[in-house]
Design a protein around this motif. Structure first.
Motif, mmCIF file in Angstrom:
data_model
loop_
_atom_site.group_PDB
_atom_site.id
_atom_site.type_symbol
_atom_site.label_atom_id
_atom_site.label_comp_id
_atom_site.label_asym_id
_atom_site.label_seq_id
_atom_site.Cartn_x
_atom_site.Cartn_y
_atom_site.Cartn_z
ATOM 1 N N SER A 151 0.863 -1.182 0.000
ATOM 2 C CA SER A 151 0.000 0.000 0.000
ATOM 3 C C SER A 151 0.897 1.229 0.000
ATOM 4 C CB SER A 151 -0.916 0.012 1.226
ATOM 5 O OG SER A 151 -1.574 1.262 1.350
ATOM 6 N N ASP A 152 0.818 2.023 -1.046
ATOM 7 C CA ASP A 152 1.620 3.242 -1.109
ATOM 8 C C ASP A 152 1.200 4.232 -0.033
ATOM 9 O OD1 ASP A 152 2.972 2.211 -3.273
ATOM 10 O OD2 ASP A 152 1.660 3.159 -4.752
ATOM 11 N N SER A 153 -0.102 4.324 0.232
ATOM 12 C CA SER A 153 -0.593 5.296 1.214
ATOM 13 C C SER A 153 -0.178 4.940 2.640
ATOM 14 C CB SER A 153 -2.125 5.403 1.141
ATOM 15 O OG SER A 153 -2.734 4.160 1.462
ATOM 16 N N GLU A 154 0.003 3.641 2.899
ATOM 17 C CA GLU A 154 0.387 3.201 4.246
ATOM 18 C C GLU A 154 1.863 2.818 4.339
ATOM 19 O OE1 GLU A 154 -2.385 0.394 6.073
ATOM 20 O OE2 GLU A 154 -3.747 0.779 4.405
ATOM 21 N N ASN A 155 2.592 2.965 3.231
ATOM 22 C CA ASN A 155 4.012 2.614 3.194
ATOM 23 C C ASN A 155 4.222 1.197 3.717
ATOM 24 O OD1 ASN A 155 6.748 2.998 2.682
ATOM 25 N ND2 ASN A 155 7.139 3.816 4.735
ATOM 26 N N PHE A 156 3.486 0.269 3.132
ATOM 27 C CA PHE A 156 3.437 -1.106 3.631
ATOM 28 C C PHE A 156 3.702 -2.069 2.489
ATOM 29 C CE2 PHE A 156 2.031 -4.612 6.202
ATOM 30 C CZ PHE A 156 1.352 -5.463 5.347
ATOM 31 N N SER A 157 4.585 -3.040 2.703
ATOM 32 C CA SER A 157 4.857 -4.050 1.685
ATOM 33 C C SER A 157 5.339 -5.322 2.367
ATOM 34 C CB SER A 157 5.916 -3.559 0.693
ATOM 35 O OG SER A 157 6.186 -4.540 -0.286
ATOM 36 N N LYS A 158 4.680 -6.455 2.023
ATOM 37 C CA LYS A 158 5.047 -7.726 2.643
ATOM 38 C C LYS A 158 4.527 -8.866 1.788
ATOM 39 C CE LYS A 158 4.959 -10.127 7.108
ATOM 40 N NZ LYS A 158 4.446 -10.102 8.500
ATOM 41 N N GLN A 159 5.299 -9.931 1.681
ATOM 42 C CA GLN A 159 4.810 -11.098 0.950
ATOM 43 C C GLN A 159 3.675 -11.734 1.725
ATOM 44 O OE1 GLN A 159 7.769 -13.663 -0.739
ATOM 45 N NE2 GLN A 159 6.358 -15.388 -1.005
ATOM 46 N N ARG A 160 2.614 -12.105 1.009
ATOM 47 C CA ARG A 160 1.420 -12.637 1.662
ATOM 48 C C ARG A 160 1.704 -13.955 2.382
ATOM 49 N NH1 ARG A 160 -3.541 -15.529 -1.355
ATOM 50 N NH2 ARG A 160 -1.718 -16.551 -2.206
ATOM 51 N N LYS A 161 2.289 -14.910 1.709
ATOM 52 C CA LYS A 161 2.695 -16.221 2.208
ATOM 53 C C LYS A 161 1.518 -17.179 2.410
ATOM 54 C CE LYS A 161 6.933 -14.706 4.488
ATOM 55 N NZ LYS A 161 7.716 -14.665 5.754
ATOM 56 N N PHE A 162 1.643 -18.359 1.849
ATOM 57 C CA PHE A 162 0.712 -19.444 2.117
ATOM 58 C C PHE A 162 1.010 -20.017 3.509
ATOM 59 C CE2 PHE A 162 1.030 -19.662 -2.599
ATOM 60 C CZ PHE A 162 -0.306 -19.478 -2.906
ATOM 61 N N PRO A 163 0.021 -20.656 4.158
ATOM 62 C CA PRO A 163 0.284 -21.300 5.453
ATOM 63 C C PRO A 163 1.449 -22.284 5.351
ATOM 64 C CG PRO A 163 -2.072 -21.250 4.997
ATOM 65 C CD PRO A 163 -1.390 -20.780 3.742
ATOM 66 N N LYS A 164 2.299 -22.290 6.358
ATOM 67 C CA LYS A 164 3.493 -23.131 6.331
ATOM 68 C C LYS A 164 3.140 -24.608 6.210
ATOM 69 C CE LYS A 164 6.066 -19.817 9.151
ATOM 70 N NZ LYS A 164 6.698 -19.561 10.475
ATOM 71 N N GLU A 165 2.041 -25.010 6.822
ATOM 72 C CA GLU A 165 1.674 -26.438 6.852
ATOM 73 C C GLU A 165 0.954 -26.888 5.590
ATOM 74 O OE1 GLU A 165 0.652 -24.164 8.995
ATOM 75 O OE2 GLU A 165 1.840 -24.519 10.815
#
Length: 386
Positions: free
Chosen positions: A133-147
């Motif tokens: 999100s550019d407005s929230e300065n947020f970036s992260k890989q979503r990631k599937f559940p580890k299991e």
């Protein structure tokens, strides 16, 4: 490059009033490292300048080995209609959808296509994305559940949607249509359409696009999404599926997944009955969290409080457990306003994008206690919407 460019791939871009993002979207598509590409744009009755901007971009870019085709609905008919129209016009051996506000990464075709070459029986392969999100300065890989793996992914999909229609590459033999009567959660429905038609569904954990959060994301309308999810869950024969899954997987895992379905349908006592059959410590957090939230929904806050109090002792940095403990405390005999406020603040320190905790803090400070909200299901590791 991992694969040959000999196979034509169709990229379907449905859009509606996308003048702010259409050029960046198309620019990311032409940078994909697979040159034999057709781009099918479907204008779903836009009333802004997005159509003109798209035409100007196509005229100026003059991309080699990429053909552009433009179709349109005269009136806005919804995302499912636009996707179905695009699928009916494609001619590639493989296809995918590109969200008009998403940015495709260079390997968006080559790496999934390489997966098909390694797994020739696969019909569709999903992958991950980066949420930003550019407005929230947020970036992260979503990631599937580890299991989650290729075999048990259906159990996780029963809980919540992990497979979005902007995150796949599929063979053109897939011809399942999107349900045009559903206004949201269409990806969730389409997955089950594929699954119940015995499509071979796989996934890989790499991220091949940047998914942008903004005010117009359809899934932000959570109440409307819930209504549509309930419609979807009534469409398919999950009773037969459950019997099949019980023959294949651990009964605790199956019952846990179907408890999520009962909670989604608002059948909290049925969910409690299923959850009470689950024993293994490995899923203690999830099982206890759901039990606490179910009891809260049934206004049994004594039970809810006991579950969340124990969870917070064992998992003190779990933001959703802190939020739910604070809410259950209000309706419990041990209510203390300042203590609840501290719990909400701690939850927000751990997860600043946690909407329920933020709103609950405001409502508690305003003494609007009847508006306090339990988070019904455990949060994703990566929140999708703020």
């Amino acid at each position: 490059m991992l694969t040959s460019d000999k196979q034509l791939v169709s990229c379907i871009v449905p859009f509606y009033n996308a003048e702010q993002t259409i050029v960046d979207c198309l620019d990311s598509i032409v940078r994909i490292d697979h040159s034999k590409l057709e781009v099918i744009l479907v204008n779903d009755g836009s009333t802004d300048k997005s159509m003109v901007l798209a035409l100007n971009y196509i005229e100026e870019i003059k991309a080699k080995n990429i053909s552009f085709h433009l179709f349109e609905n005269k009136i806005n008919s919804g995302i499912s209609s636009a996707k179905n129209l695009g699928m009916s016009k494609m001619s590639g051996e493989f296809f995918f959808f590109a969200g008009v506000d998403d940015l495709q990464k260079k390997e968006r075709i080559s790496k999934p296509l390489y997966f098909f070459h390694q797994h020739p029986s696969t019909d569709i392969v999903y992958f991950d994305c980066t949420i930003s999100s550019d407005s929230e300065n947020f970036s992260k890989q979503r990631k599937f559940p580890k299991e989650m793996n290729q075999e048990n992914s259906i159990l996780f999909q029963l809980k919540r949607n992990h497979f979005w229609s902007g995150l796949f590459l599929a063979r053109n033999t897939i011809n399942e249509k999107f349900d045009e009567k559903i206004s949201s959660a269409v990806d969730y429905d389409w997955y089950f359409n594929l699954f119940f038609n015995h499509r071979n569904i796989n996934f890989i954990r790499e991220s091949f696009l940047d998914y942008k959060i903004h005010e117009n994301n359809t899934s932000r309308n959570l109440s409307n999404s819930l209504l549509n999810v309930r419609k979807i869950l009534k469409k398919y024969n999950f009773d037969i599926l459950k019997k099949q899954l019980l023959d294949k997987f651990d009964h605790n895992d199956v019952n846990l997944s179907f408890a999520w379905i009962e909670i989604t349908m608002g059948k909290y006592q049925k969910a409690i009955d299923l959850l009470n059959t689950i024993k293994p410590k490995a899923i203690y957090l999830e099982t206890s969290f759901l039990l606490g939230s179910c009891y809260a929904q049934l206004n049994n806050y004594d039970h809810a409080h006991s579950y969340f109090a124990e969870l917070v002792l064992k998992f003190p940095n779990s933001a959703d457990c802190l939020n739910n403990l604070a809410v259950s405390k209000f309706f419990h005999a041990n209510f203390n306003k300042q203590e609840c406020i501290l719990l909400f603040k701690k939850a927000l320190e751990i997860n600043p994008r946690y909407t329920d905790a933020r709103q609950n803090l405001l409502n508690c400070q305003r003494e609007e206690y009847q508006s306090l909200k339990i988070t019904t299901k455990p949060l994703r590791e990566t929140l999708i919407h703020s």
